[in-house]
Design an enzyme around this catalytic site. Structure first.
Site, PDB file in Angstrom:
ATOM      1  N   PRO A 189       0.775  -1.230   0.000  1.00  0.00           N
ATOM      2  CG  PRO A 189      -0.141  -1.136   2.116  1.00  0.00           C
ATOM      3  CD  PRO A 189       0.978  -1.719   1.360  1.00  0.00           C
ATOM      4  CD  GLU A 190       2.570   3.914  -4.079  1.00  0.00           C
ATOM      5  OE1 GLU A 190       2.434   5.124  -4.312  1.00  0.00           O
ATOM      6  OE2 GLU A 190       2.982   3.102  -4.908  1.00  0.00           O
ATOM      7  CG  HIS A 250       2.140 -15.379   5.210  1.00  0.00           C
ATOM      8  ND1 HIS A 250       3.258 -16.114   5.537  1.00  0.00           N
ATOM      9  CD2 HIS A 250       1.864 -15.676   3.924  1.00  0.00           C
ATOM     10  CE1 HIS A 250       3.641 -16.801   4.483  1.00  0.00           C
ATOM     11  NE2 HIS A 250       2.810 -16.572   3.485  1.00  0.00           N
ATOM     12  NE  ARG A 258       8.767  -8.897  -0.129  1.00  0.00           N
ATOM     13  CZ  ARG A 258       9.186  -8.046  -1.064  1.00  0.00           C
ATOM     14  NH1 ARG A 258       8.326  -7.514  -1.877  1.00  0.00           N
ATOM     15  NH2 ARG A 258      10.455  -7.769  -1.171  1.00  0.00           N
ATOM     16  NE  ARG A 301      16.359  16.951  -0.921  1.00  0.00           N
ATOM     17  CZ  ARG A 301      15.698  16.105  -0.146  1.00  0.00           C
ATOM     18  NH1 ARG A 301      15.414  14.894  -0.593  1.00  0.00           N
ATOM     19  NH2 ARG A 301      15.319  16.465   1.056  1.00  0.00           N
TER      20      ARG A 301
END
Length: 292
Positions: A2-3, A93, A129, A172
């Site tokens: 997710p973002e 999981h 994960r 930057r």
DNA sequence: CCAACCCCCTGAACGC
DNA sequence: TGCGTTCAGGGGGTTG
């Protein structure tokens, strides 16, 4: 996985369902998933606490308890939250389980002599994960652990301005894509939405941030909130559908214009979309609409 | 300050 | 069919 838009979607689905519920019991199967404090303290401190509401900051979720204590979590790549009846089979999981009960509701039902409320609910955290992390921050304790304090501005606030972006990024040498992924500048943008934002803005992802002009900073400041709120809207899902799809399939990938579409025609100009690696991350862009 | 590496972990997709 | 490699949308750390 997710973002920000996905995290916001999860918050909007879960929050109304867990507000006011009591945490009866916490089970931690993978202690390393609890970053702070130790897993046993995490469980014992949370037991019998009442959930007040949820918040989101960048890609972090915060479950605020009535005591003022906060559960902070980050789903990282594959983490997910699912609110399910206790009897439902568990996802693979599953590392943390919060057993919840509705005290107030049960009391009312008993008074009214209504049938007993059905079985309790569980809020389950699963993460293939195992990158996701939980923190428990007691009321009045400073959170120096989760990293929330290092986050930059929220993309859906008026703090995202051309001036802010120019001040933070104008010197930057890094690419603009890497700068958008920097959580310390604007919080919540990940690899997918950085590509989508730069496509909509017509800016090549490999451009050095320092090379952007005033107009481009203005464009970015406008496009960031526009794209983020657009994808929050397209991710909308009912609690029923979310549960039925195990909290996995709510993401509306059909709405993505470039991410995952390398080799396909650009939605604006039909030129073939290109893929390149920028700062170890896969990036998709249109070579015509996004000039270097 | 930066870049360039390392780590965390599982599973899907692909090449041979 | 199996086996090895690469990649995946998240972070953090160390080194030079």
């Amino acid at each position: 996985m997710p973002e920000l838009p996905e995290v916001e979607t999860i918050k909007r689905v879960i929050e109304p369902q867990i507000k006011g519920l009591v945490i009866e019991k916490v089970t931690v199967r993978r202690p390393e998933v609890v970053a702070h404090p130790a897993a046993d303290a995490f469980c014992s401190t949370l037991t019998n606490q009442v959930i007040s509401h949820m918040e989101r900051r960048g890609k972090f979720l915060i479950i605020v308890l009535e005591s003022g204590d906060c559960i902070i979590l980050h789903l990282r790549m594959t983490g997910g939250l699912l609110l399910t009846p206790t009897d439902d089979p568990e996802e693979k999981h599953t590392h943390i389980v919060f057993r919840l009960k509705n005290q107030a509701k049960q009391a009312i039902l008993q008074k009214q002599d209504a049938p007993v409320a059905k079985g309790s609910l569980e809020l389950r955290f699963s993460d293939m994960r195992r990158f996701g992390r939980f923190w428990l921050i007691p009321k009045d304790e400073t959170d120096a652990y989760s990293g929330i304090h290092k986050l930059g501005v929220e993309p859906l606030t008026e703090l995202v301005t051309a001036e802010y972006l120019h001040t933070r990024l104008g010197k930057r040498k890094k690419t603009i894509k890497e700068c958008l992924l920097d959580q310390g500048v604007v919080a919540g943008i990940g690899n997918i939405y950085s590509d989508e934002i730069l496509f909509t803005a017509g800016i090549h992802p490999a451009r050095p941030a320092a090379s952007l002009n005033a107009k481009e900073w203005e464009t970015l400041a406008a496009v960031i909130p526009e794209r983020i709120s657009y994808f929050i809207e397209t991710n909308k899902i009912s609690a029923e559908d979310y549960l039925q799809t195990k909290g996995r399939d709510y993401r509306n990938t059909p709405f993505l214009q470039v991410y995952g579409h390398a080799g396909s025609p650009c939605p604006k100009c039909s030129q073939t979309l290109c893929r390149m690696v920028i700062g170890t991350r896969s990036s998709v862009y249109c070579p015509v609409c996004q000039k270097i």
